[in-house]
Write an enzyme that holds these catalytic residues in place. Structure first.
Site, mmCIF file in Angstrom:
data_model
loop_
_atom_site.group_PDB
_atom_site.id
_atom_site.type_symbol
_atom_site.label_atom_id
_atom_site.label_comp_id
_atom_site.label_asym_id
_atom_site.label_seq_id
_atom_site.Cartn_x
_atom_site.Cartn_y
_atom_site.Cartn_z
ATOM 1 N N TYR A 111 0.836 -1.212 0.000
ATOM 2 C CA TYR A 111 0.000 0.000 0.000
ATOM 3 C C TYR A 111 0.863 1.250 0.000
ATOM 4 O O TYR A 111 2.015 1.247 0.428
ATOM 5 C CB TYR A 111 -0.960 0.010 1.196
ATOM 6 C CG TYR A 111 -0.322 0.282 2.539
ATOM 7 C CD1 TYR A 111 -0.221 1.579 3.045
ATOM 8 C CD2 TYR A 111 0.163 -0.761 3.323
ATOM 9 C CE1 TYR A 111 0.350 1.821 4.286
ATOM 10 C CE2 TYR A 111 0.735 -0.524 4.567
ATOM 11 C CZ TYR A 111 0.833 0.766 5.037
ATOM 12 O OH TYR A 111 1.406 1.015 6.270
ATOM 13 N N CYS A 112 0.264 2.325 -0.498
ATOM 14 C CA CYS A 112 0.862 3.664 -0.418
ATOM 15 C C CYS A 112 -0.198 4.590 0.173
ATOM 16 O O CYS A 112 -1.049 4.145 0.953
ATOM 17 C CB CYS A 112 1.371 4.128 -1.786
ATOM 18 S SG CYS A 112 0.131 4.191 -3.097
#
Length: 347
Positions: free
Chosen positions: A92-93
Site C-alpha cells: 500500500y501507499c
C-alpha cells in the site's frame, strides 16, 4: 474486485504488509505489522513533488520513474530473494496509486501473488476513525479510579495477569498522564499512530466481558483520547483505589525514581505548574529538585496539587464516581497491588 487488489477487510489473508510510502509518512503512522520499503525516500519524494508543481507532471514522472525503479531493484535484492513462490504480500501507499501500483507490478512479474490495498493508507485511516467513533459503545468499561500514586496502571497490569481485559491508555501514548508523566528518552507517538494502536486494541476485546481502564482526562501528554471513547468511559461504572497517603508516596518514590537523576529536567516539568501554584511554592519545589529530595517533593505535590485536582475532576468528569466500590489498602508493594486487583475482580 480487480485481480491484484484487496480491501482492508482482507488484511489477515496476507503473509506480509508492505508500506511503500516515504520513511516520514511511515513514522507518522502505518498499518499494524507493516514494514517500510519506500519507493521514494523523503528527499526524493519532496524533489519529485516540487518538479510536479513547478515544472510539469511529465518531468516529475520521468524522474520519479527512474528513482522508483532504482529503489525497487534494491529492495528486491536486499529483502525478497529468500521469499518462496507461495509468499503473498499486500502493498500500500497513500491512496492506492502509482507508488504501490509499481511495486505490485514488479512483484507479480516475478511470480508472487502480490496485491495492492484498495484506497491505500487513506482508506485504512478512514476506517480507523469511523470505528473509533462506533466501537466504544459496544464495550463494557469499568473505570479504575484513585488519586495520583494509587498504582492504577500497575493494578491494570495485575488485572491482565489475572485474565481480565484491560485497556492501558498510558502505555499506548507513552506517558503517565501527570505533569511529571513524560517517560525519559521515550517520545510519544503521533496522534494517528496512537489511534491506530487504540483501534487494534478495541477490536480485540470480547464485548461480552468487561474492559478495565484507568480514569483519564481527555488529554494525556500531548495526545487526545478520541471523543467517543472518553465519553463512554465517563458514563461507565467506577471502582476506586483508596490507598493511604504513606503507601502512595512510597509507590511514587519507586515508580518515579528516575526523576531524581536530573534536577534540571525535573524543574522544567515543575515549571508547567507556574499558573496553578504560587511563585513561592514553585520555588520551594524546585529547591527539593536541586536537593534530590523526592520524598519531600512528592509529599507536597500530593497535598497541594494532585489531591485537590483529583477531588475536583473525578466528581465532575465521571458520572458514576460517587457510587464507586472503594478498595482500601495501605500496601502498594507488588504483592499488595495483586491483592488490590483480586479485590477489584470480586467487587
Amino acid at each position: 474486485m480487480i485481480k491484484g487488489s484487496a480491501t482492508v477487510a482482507q488484511l489477515p489473508e496476507f503473509d506480509e504488509i508492505i508500506d511503500v510510502r516515504s520513511p516520514a509518512e511511515f513514522a507518522d503512522d502505518h498499518l499494524p505489522g507493516a514494514i517500510n520499503m519506500p519507493v521514494l525516500d523523503d528527499e526524493q519524494r519532496a524533489r519529485v513533488g516540487t518538479i510536479y508543481k513547478q515544472v510539469s507532471p511529465f518531468e516529475a514522472r520521468r524522474l520519479g520513474g527512474a528513482l522508483v525503479a532504482e529503489n525497487l531493484a534494491r529492495h528486491l535484492f536486499a529483502h525478497f530473494q529468500d521469499k518462496p513462490r507461495s509468499w503473498r504480500p499486500l502493498v500500500y501507499c497513500w491512496r492506492g496509486g502509482q507508488r504501490s501500483g509499481a511495486f505490485v507490478t514488479w512483484l507479480r512479474m516475478v511470480g508472487w501473488d502480490a496485491c495492492q490495498l484498495v484506497g491505500g493508507y487513506k482508506q485504512f485511516r478512514r476506517q480507523v476513525v469511523d470505528e473509533l467513533e462506533s466501537r466504544p459503545a459496544a464495550l463494557d468499561f469499568r473505570i479504575v479510579c484513585g488519586p495520583t500514586g494509587s498504582a492504577k496502571t500497575r493494578v491494570l497490569e495485575a488485572l491482565a495477569g489475572l485474565g481480565a481485559q484491560i485497556l492501558d491508555l498510558e502505555a499506548l501514548v507513552a506517558h503517565k498522564g501527570s505533569v511529571l508523566g513524560g517517560l525519559p528518552g521515550v517520545a510519544q507517538p503521533s496522534q494517528k499512530a496512537f489511534e491506530t494502536q487504540l483501534h487494534a486494541r478495541l477490536k480485540g476485546f470480547d464485548p461480552a466481558r468487561p474492559v478495565f481502564v484507568e480514569a483519564e482526562s481527555r488529554k494525556i501528554g500531548r495526545l487526545h483520547v478520541p471523543g467517543a471513547l472518553i465519553e463512554r468511559m465517563r458514563a461507565s461504572p467506577c471502582v476506586t483505589i483508596d490507598a493511604s497517603r504513606d503507601a502512595r508516596i512510597a509507590f511514587l518514590l519507586r515508580d518515579y525514581a528516575y526523576l531524581g537523576d536530573d534536577a534540571e529536567a525535573l524543574k522544567f516539568k515543575l515549571s508547567c505548574l507556574q499558573r496553578l501554584v504560587s511563585s513561592a511554592t514553585l520555588a520551594r519545589w524546585c529547591e527539593y529538585a536541586d536537593r534530590h529530595d523526592l520524598p519531600g517533593l512528592f509529599a507536597e505535590l500530593i497535598d497541594q496539587h494532585y489531591d485537590p485536582l483529583y477531588r475536583r475532576s473525578q466528581n465532575s468528569n465521571y458520572l458514576r464516581y460517587a457510587d464507586a466500590k472503594r478498595i482500601e489498602t495501605d500496601d502498594l508493594s507488588d504483592a499488595g497491588i495483586v491483592e488490590v486487583a483480586k479485590r477489584i475482580l470480586e467487587a
